[in-house]
Scaffold this motif. Structure first.
Motif, mmCIF file in Angstrom:
data_model
loop_
_atom_site.group_PDB
_atom_site.id
_atom_site.type_symbol
_atom_site.label_atom_id
_atom_site.label_comp_id
_atom_site.label_asym_id
_atom_site.label_seq_id
_atom_site.Cartn_x
_atom_site.Cartn_y
_atom_site.Cartn_z
ATOM 1 N N GLU A 146 0.828 -1.215 0.000
ATOM 2 C CA GLU A 146 0.000 0.000 0.000
ATOM 3 C C GLU A 146 0.863 1.265 0.000
ATOM 4 O OE1 GLU A 146 -3.811 -1.606 2.605
ATOM 5 O OE2 GLU A 146 -2.111 -0.693 3.640
ATOM 6 N N ARG A 195 0.442 7.102 -0.861
ATOM 7 C CA ARG A 195 0.489 5.829 -1.603
ATOM 8 C C ARG A 195 1.460 5.909 -2.774
ATOM 9 N NH1 ARG A 195 -4.170 2.525 -1.554
ATOM 10 N NH2 ARG A 195 -5.667 3.133 0.029
ATOM 11 N N ASN A 199 -0.067 2.481 -7.157
ATOM 12 C CA ASN A 199 -1.226 1.925 -6.450
ATOM 13 C C ASN A 199 -2.460 2.801 -6.562
ATOM 14 O OD1 ASN A 199 0.085 -0.350 -5.531
ATOM 15 N ND2 ASN A 199 0.989 0.778 -3.810
#
Lengths: 200, 200
Positions: A146, A195, A199
């Motif tokens: 993440e 992030r 992603n």
């Protein structure tokens, strides 16, 4: 438990409630034996039964602050990684009246803590503990993909806590511009920005 | 200017210096006529010549804080856009002993400002003015292609001020973990994270 003990405990609870109300409204600068007595609708004499003076009163105030902070309601157990990081931030922000009072009192305690070596050290340790919690969530988020692998958990935890505490202060001084839903939106935008681009 | 006037001004300057030193070391909680007299090596009587009581002393303290903040040294005029945004953040952070003292006093003033309606309103307006300055730099950065076109200057200015004030508080409570070069590095990482991925 004897009735006397029960009365004593009940009265002690009333005193603590009164200290909390005085702090939430007038801060540490307004925390006096007389103000606590007034908040209880009692005599100053009764309050001096519990606190010899300002020093003992402040020590009790900080005890209540620690206890209530530890026992405050939290976000439901979130998934590890970014959801946990988000929950830790939201657990700090002034999103409810209770949390607003608690934050107001924490911010008010900084003047005192910055000039008292023992309180200063306690606060330094406290922030490092919070950052440790944030680092763990950041480490999980990295492992889960993440957050980018090159994200530094130490520096990122410092940045996340910076964002959080600075938002607390702005929200306390400007509740109209920073209602709860706006604080949550800023948090979500901020976390989304951490992030990895891949992603997003 | 008559000698009497000059003496008076010089003494007034000494009093202000003493108030500043007391605030930097003991905060608003430790700001008393006696503490100011001690910091000057003078009698409390002399200080009462300038301030009738605590209220006048606090008002003067806040005046000095405003003036010194307005007149503090700043980063050299940076290019518009992200360099200007970076300069505004660095102008706030406690990167020098003088700026550390100033920040310590600002943070210490929050307890008082949170419970005094006039001070509260002044602080609310002050933060909005800072955000306005940040918004202008963010708007320029967007026009220059340094920030994505979809970046919202209002929310982004709030986030940048959150980061900045929260970093101030952490650095004040943990100068060893947050030396100036580390604060600057965190700022640069944070600002880099705001850029459009295409610009990275």
């Amino acid at each position: 438990m004897s009735p006397a003990r029960t009365d004593h405990d009940a009265r002690r609870h009333d005193v603590s409630e009164a200290v909390w109300r005085v702090l939430a409204e007038h801060g540490f600068g307004g925390l006096t034996l007389r103000a606590v007595a007034e908040a209880m609708g009692a005599s100053t004499g009764l309050v001096t039964h519990y606190f010899a003076g300002k020093r003992e009163l402040v020590a009790h105030a900080l005890d209540i602050l620690e206890t209530r902070t530890r026992e405050r309601p939290r976000q439901k157990t979130p998934a590890p990684g970014l959801p946990a990081l988000r929950a830790h931030v939201l657990d700090i922000l002034p999103l409810t009246p209770d949390s607003t009072a608690m934050n107001r009192i924490w911010v008010g305690s900084w003047d005192l803590a910055l000039s008292d070596p023992a309180l200063f050290a306690a606060q330094t340790a406290r922030y490092e503990r919070i950052r440790e919690t944030l680092r763990a969530a950041i480490g999980d988020a990295r492992r889960l993909g993440e957050l980018p692998a090159e994200a530094d958990p130490v520096r990122l935890a410092q940045t996340v806590l910076s964002f959080t505490h600075g938002l607390v202060v702005q929200a306390l001084f400007d509740p109209e511009r920073f209602p709860p839903e706006h604080q949550i939106r800023l948090t979500d935008d901020f976390l989304a920005g951490l992030r990895h681009p891949e992603n997003q």
